[in-house]
Every structure is written in C-alpha cells, then in structure tokens.
Design a protein around this motif. Structure first.
Motif, mmCIF file in Angstrom:
data_model
loop_
_atom_site.group_PDB
_atom_site.id
_atom_site.type_symbol
_atom_site.label_atom_id
_atom_site.label_comp_id
_atom_site.label_asym_id
_atom_site.label_seq_id
_atom_site.Cartn_x
_atom_site.Cartn_y
_atom_site.Cartn_z
ATOM 1 N N LEU A 2 60.350 58.151 61.933
ATOM 2 C CA LEU A 2 61.527 58.997 62.169
ATOM 3 C C LEU A 2 61.818 59.849 60.948
ATOM 4 O O LEU A 2 62.065 61.053 61.075
ATOM 5 N N LEU A 3 61.776 59.252 59.765
ATOM 6 C CA LEU A 3 62.045 60.015 58.540
ATOM 7 C C LEU A 3 61.059 61.164 58.378
ATOM 8 O O LEU A 3 61.431 62.252 57.961
ATOM 9 N N ASP B 298 57.705 63.791 53.325
ATOM 10 C CA ASP B 298 56.507 64.566 53.660
ATOM 11 C C ASP B 298 55.393 63.729 54.267
ATOM 12 O O ASP B 298 54.593 64.227 55.048
ATOM 13 N N SER B 299 55.324 62.452 53.883
ATOM 14 C CA SER B 299 54.251 61.599 54.382
ATOM 15 C C SER B 299 54.783 60.205 54.644
ATOM 16 O O SER B 299 55.834 59.817 54.121
ATOM 17 N N GLY B 300 54.050 59.459 55.441
ATOM 18 C CA GLY B 300 54.459 58.106 55.760
ATOM 19 C C GLY B 300 54.551 57.219 54.534
ATOM 20 O O GLY B 300 55.394 56.334 54.450
ATOM 21 N N GLY B 301 53.683 57.456 53.549
ATOM 22 C CA GLY B 301 53.699 56.674 52.315
ATOM 23 C C GLY B 301 54.961 56.870 51.501
ATOM 24 O O GLY B 301 55.364 55.998 50.733
ATOM 25 N N ALA B 302 55.611 57.998 51.649
ATOM 26 C CA ALA B 302 56.836 58.287 50.900
ATOM 27 C C ALA B 302 58.032 57.498 51.434
ATOM 28 O O ALA B 302 59.051 57.376 50.753
#
Length: 72
Positions: free
Chosen positions: A16-17, A24-28
């Motif tokens: 969702l974020l 910007d990315s899932g890792g963030a």
C-alpha cells in the motif's frame, strides 16, 4: 481520505505504501515504518507484511488517510 482499490483478497502494508507513492520500493517500507507512525484501524503497526483487507483504514503521520476497497 483516499481509496485504494484492490483486486485480490488483501494487500500488505508495504504494498500500500508503495502503491500510494509514499515509498519508492518495497525495501524502503521497513525503514519508513521504523521511523514513522502508521495507524491501521486506529492502532500503531510497524509490520510491512500486515495484511490489509477491504474496509481497513490507514493513517500516516503526515495526516494522509487511505481506505482499502475491493474492485467491483
């Protein structure tokens, strides 16, 4: 309040974020959730894998609010 429409049974908090452009990315997501207060249905949550279902309300520290809805 902005509506996030999903076509699956659930969406994770990290997804969702990313979907709404907060990260910007899932890792963030891990770092964002460690530094910012995010409320899911009024309760703080830091789990990027938290499953969100239609009807859930997500509130960010900066005042943005999102609700999850199923695509019709």
């Amino acid at each position: 309040m902005e509506t996030v429409t999903i076509t699956t049974a659930f969406l994770t908090l990290g997804q969702l974020l990313k979907e709404v452009g907060v990260i910007d990315s899932g890792g963030a997501a891990k770092f964002y959730l460690a530094e910012q207060t995010v409320l899911v249905n009024g309760e703080p949550d830091q789990r990027r894998g938290r499953k969100l279902y239609p009807g859930d309300v997500i509130a960010l520290e900066d005042g943005q609010q999102f609700t999850v809805a199923i695509a019709e």
